[in-house]
Design an enzyme around this catalytic site. Sequence first.
Site, short mmCIF file in Angstrom:
data_model
loop_
_atom_site.label_atom_id
_atom_site.label_comp_id
_atom_site.label_asym_id
_atom_site.label_seq_id
_atom_site.Cartn_x
_atom_site.Cartn_y
_atom_site.Cartn_z
N GLU A 241 0.70 -1.60 -0.18
CA GLU A 241 0.33 -0.45 0.14
C GLU A 241 0.82 1.24 0.40
O GLU A 241 0.67 2.00 0.70
CB GLU A 241 -1.15 0.04 1.23
CG GLU A 241 -2.44 -1.28 1.45
CD GLU A 241 -2.83 -1.44 2.39
OE1 GLU A 241 -4.09 -1.30 2.50
OE2 GLU A 241 -2.49 -1.10 3.70
N1 IFG Z 1 -5.04 -4.23 4.25
C1 IFG Z 1 -3.02 -3.42 5.06
C2 IFG Z 1 -2.99 -3.51 6.50
C3 IFG Z 1 -4.36 -3.80 7.25
C4 IFG Z 1 -4.87 -4.67 7.14
C5 IFG Z 1 -6.65 -4.71 8.09
C6 IFG Z 1 -2.01 -5.90 4.34
C7 IFG Z 1 -0.90 -6.26 3.57
C8 IFG Z 1 -5.04 -4.27 5.12
N2 IFG Z 1 -2.14 -3.96 4.19
O1 IFG Z 1 -2.58 -6.26 4.90
O2 IFG Z 1 -1.32 -3.08 6.90
O3 IFG Z 1 -4.67 -2.83 7.61
O4 IFG Z 1 -7.52 -6.37 7.02
#
Ligand code: IFG
Length: 533
Positions: free
Chosen positions: A342
């Site tokens: 992200e």
């Molecule tokens: N995606 C984000 C996490 C977390 C997650 C919560 C990943 C690799 C959503 N990154 O999962 O930091 O916020 O379900």
Amino acid sequence: MTIGGVPLLLTTVMLAVTSGLSGAAASDVQQEATSASLASVLPAPVVATATQGVTYRITTTTTIYAQAGSAAAADIAGQLAAILRPSTGYPVPIAAAPSSGPADGISLLLSGAPTEVGDEGYQLDVTDASIVVRANQPAGLFAGVQTLRQLLPPAVESASVQPGPWEVAGGQIVDHPRFAHRGAMLDVARHFLPVSVVKRYIDEIALYKLNRLHLHLSDDQGWRIAVNSWPNLAIYGGSTEVGGGTGGYYTQDEYRQIVAYAAVRYITIVPEIDMPGHTNAALASYAELNCDNVAPKLYTGTKVGFSSLCVSKEITYTFLDQVLGEIAALTPGPYLHIGGDEASSTTASDYTTFMNRAQQIVAAHGKTVVGWHDIVNAPVLPSTVAQFWGTTTSNAAVTAAAQNGTKVVMSPANHTYLDMKYNSRTRLGQHWAGYIDVQDAYGWDPGAYLAGVGETSVLGVEAPLWTETIETLADVEYMAFPRLPAIAELGWSPMSTHDWASFNQRLGAQGPRWHVMGINYYHSTQVSWPTGS
Ligand code: IFG
């Protein structure tokens, strides 16, 4: 017959043959011949063969014999004794195994195991005179002891003396894992979890033969490990958390304690410092890390994708080198996870520049890089491992990387994310990847899930537990159980044993054990829980 996975039905027929019954429906035999427990082991063993009418009984004279000359075997014997003594009330002495081999009692031996069980597998033999666990390496003895715990009544996990009898059904198990990486991830950044909670979680994941604990040590909301060369990271960056609580962090000694506690349970710690995104806590702690030299405020919300280390500044790489150098020195395991997910506030070309340098820095400290699968958008080192967290069954970039030799840890969010709600009524958790109940956690094959990422490209599986909405041990346990054992079985057991009816029965049989252990699990309506669960 190869060891590679005897279908449960065949095992059941073997039970029929062994028990001398004929004509009985296999399923009847399954219940009758092994109602004790040989068929309730989770993860499902590769081969389990009951010997009808044979039972080993632990008594006041039962001794644990550990491989002579092996400190590791003696330690595992000590861990087994620490389970048996409080619940049986028996002395359960420990002695060096006689060179003549097992005569009675419970023997933990590092000789005589079949080669095909490898370094983490074992052979367990139960007769009316003795229990013998044989392995090639201590990790296999530890795995065999986890199986033995499940062959004893749930009351064996009690901290106070229970009536018994303490009987183990006779038979043989020959067992070894399908995948090398069988992990759980704990996000201690969104909400800080103290050492005691991490240790308890280590105890719990060890029950199901997981061998990796990935600690998500930094994010926008918190920095959770002391770094001597950058002290403000923990002191200031660790001073809050989602919702504005006091946060916290591990001193380096506490981190060493966690690593050691995991190691004697044959679990390797995989530390993650997320970068270049998910870095607000670090950027807030040191203005000079920001491109404009202005430190943002500490962040206690739950948005993602708004932060980035400054790719163009040389201090960023000095920072990485010193931080990752200290963490590498504290981490005996081979992996450093650098996140990479992200990075919406980092341009694609900056991301590539950053990841090229970050991977080199990790390698310079003698560690292998793990990254969330976003990392394959940059050129990856041949040894870099990609952790897939998507919700699709195809991802062109990951497939291309896999076909170029990149190994993949499977964490598809719609099957393994333990912070997903069970259903719309679940108070805790999120549901951006969908609702996940036990059948969703169990109903997939890591070795054939992602297009173009076959068995040989899959290093294993891992179940992440993100803590935006998770604050306590009780919350952790509610989300992890009963779904984590499903991921543990996918990581350990051959696909030939994969069967919902069997898994459901074996998972239900864990309920009474979790009840005795005080594990705050969710009574999923998909599982047939026996009385006493
Ligand atoms: N995606 C984000 C996490 C977390 C997650 C919560 C990943 C690799 C959503 N990154 O999962 O930091 O916020 O379900």
